[in-house]
Design an enzyme around this catalytic site. Structure first.
Site, short mmCIF file in Angstrom:
data_model
loop_
_atom_site.label_atom_id
_atom_site.label_comp_id
_atom_site.label_asym_id
_atom_site.label_seq_id
_atom_site.Cartn_x
_atom_site.Cartn_y
_atom_site.Cartn_z
N GLY B 29 27.32 -38.16 -65.58
CA GLY B 29 27.32 -36.98 -66.42
C GLY B 29 27.88 -37.19 -67.81
CB CYS B 238 0.61 -20.17 -56.43
SG CYS B 238 -0.65 -21.14 -57.27
CB CYS B 241 -1.92 -23.42 -53.85
SG CYS B 241 -0.16 -23.21 -54.20
CB CYS B 263 2.01 -24.18 -58.69
SG CYS B 263 1.98 -23.54 -57.03
CB CYS B 269 -0.84 -26.21 -57.53
SG CYS B 269 -1.74 -24.66 -57.39
#
Lengths: 193, 284
Positions: B29, B238, B241, B263, B269
């Site tokens: 980090g 979606c 899909c 998506c 997708c």
């Protein structure tokens, strides 16, 4: 004459594959990976040690070479052209026995990345003292046997880890294998070798 | 490949980036300055991510590049083609087949594995930049782990709006030590970073910083006990899909208020549609 000995057969792919091994080793502490197969560095360097040097060292880095590694100096300097530095100022230390970790640069709170990296050649993995490692990179603690570390290694490491985010990082090399111990790691000594 | 070194960058530049990456992994980090090079595309188009990918990439890697989850947008297509040309590596659009995934602002829906590396393109690596403009000051704050300013920002959001108003680039604490910008991924993706099996690398080309999160590392989105971090997603499914769990893009389809939710992860997708799932748009 160590200068006769070549570096990587293909410097680009040699350095890339060795770097990936070091990156993987640093990301998953204690995992032992292959590096330097086919490389023929001069004594006393093992292939993995030579490969790590060729991969990370260049004219932008200050390297300290342990007196025990003096025989390989010409080869290292020819292939990597590092700046020579005292151990207390070096970015990288090549060592054949563990230097006192507290004597190495540990970086500052603001710039801990200035802490040194020790490329330490050890006798081998899978034999010797047993250590338990825990910290970032490990879903569960991992156990690793390392031959060739001093008896007070766990104590030295605890002091090093206690400096976090300051501290030094170790890349351990033996034969054609390497493992890494980043400063973020907690290490406990489980058993004598 | 003719005329270029493998993966475009010269070897000395790669070594410099590689050394920085190792320190980045050792200090999860923490932002590390690096000598970001001029690349043959402008800053803001993923130059940081590209340089990190170039330093890591090998001939046997399979590369996937996504832009906001999509494999077929300009940025993704040009970066994929760049590496196909300068490194000759195999490329794919399938998350499962990739060994390295370079991403702009999304994490794939399919969970990543230990043998994969994800490289984030980062416009602003400093999570405190909007609160404290001085780089010298923020560096000191990271050194002291002094992040009160960010907690105050979250607190003020809660008092004003009743919730934290950050929907992307939501700040995280890495390994309990460093406050980190996760790059502008939606907050929806933040939980995927926590204890992810894959190595996560971040490159900011213009800002000349890189950082990393090792595998299996604690990544916690900043919050308060009485206002825990929550992800949000559009409540729709979606249209293509039918997925009710993926992150959705809202697409305007006409000038009469028509809308389609799809998506954002195109591979997810397409894979679902190939498996026989269909949304309302396709059924109609």
């Amino acid at each position: 004459m160590s200068l006769d000995l070549p570096g990587f057969a293909d410097p680009v792919t040699g350095a890339q594959s060795c770097f990936r091994a070091v990156l993987e080793a640093m990301s998953r502490p204690g995992l032992v990976l292959e590096a330097g197969a086919g490389l023929t560095p001069p004594a006393p360097l093992d292939p993995a040690t030579g490969a790590v040097l060729l991969t990370l060292i260049d004219a932008d880095t200050a390297l300290h070479i342990d007196p025990a590694g003096e025989a390989a100096r010409d080869w290292i300097v020819f292939h990597t052209t590092p700046r020579d530095a005292a151990q207390a100022e070096a970015d990288f230390t090549l060592a054949l026995s563990l230097p006192k970790l507290a004597s190495l640069p540990a970086g500052t709170d603001d710039e801990p990345q200035l802490g040194a990296t020790v490329i330490l050649q050890v006798a081998g993995f899978g034999t010797g003292a047993l250590f338990e490692l825990a910290g970032p990179g490990l879903a569960t603690p991992r156990r690793l046997r390392i031959a060739g570390l001093p008896d007070d290694f766990a104590a030295q490491w605890a002091a090093n880890h206690g400096l976090f985010p300051r501290g030094v990082d170790l890349i351990l090399c033996a034969g054609t294998q390497l493992a890494a111990l980043p400063r973020s790691l907690r290490i406990s000594h489980v058993m004598e070798g | 490949m003719n005329g270029y070194n493998f993966a475009y960058l010269d070897e000395q530049t790669k070594r410099m980036i590689r050394r920085s990456l190792l320190k980045a992994v050792a200090i999860p980090g923490h932002q590390i300055p690096f000598g970001s090079r001029e690349m043959p595309l402008p800053y803001g188009w993923g130059t940081g991510g590209i340089q990190v990918t170039a330093a890591v990439l090998g001939a046997d890697d399979t590369l996937k590049v996504i832009d906001q989850g999509a494999d077929d947008t300009t940025n993704a297509v040009s970066i994929r083609r760049f590496f196909a040309r300068t490194a000759g590596v195999a490329t794919t659009t399938h998350t499962a087949e990739a060994t390295i995934i370079q991403t702009r602002h999304r994490i794939p829906e399919e969970p990543l594995r230990e043998d994969q590396i994800i490289v984030y393109q980062v416009p602003q690596p400093e999570p405190l930049s909007k609160l404290e403009p001085s780089r010298a000051e923020t560096k000191r704050m990271h050194g002291l782990s002094e992040y009160g300013l960010m907690h105050v920002k979250l607190y003020e959001d809660i008092t004003r709006y009743g919730h934290v108003s950050i929907s992307y680039d939501y700040p995280v604490m890495v390994n309990g030590r460093y406050l980190m910008a996760p790059s502008p991924i939606p907050a929806f993706d933040n939980p995927k970073m926590d204890m992810m099996p894959a190595l996560q690398l971040f490159g900011a080309g213009r800002e000349k910083r890189l950082y990393a999160v090792p595998p299996y590392t604690k990544v916690a989105s900043l919050d308060f006990d009485d206002h825990p971090f929550r992800t949000t997603r559009a409540p729709q499914v979606c249209g293509l899909c039918g997925s009710g769990v993926s992150y959705l893009d809202e697409v305007v389809t006409d000038d009469k208020g028509g809308r389609l939710f799809v998506c954002s992860d195109t591979d997810y997708c397409e894979t679902r549609r190939a498996e026989g799932h269909a949304g309302t748009e396709l059924a109609a």
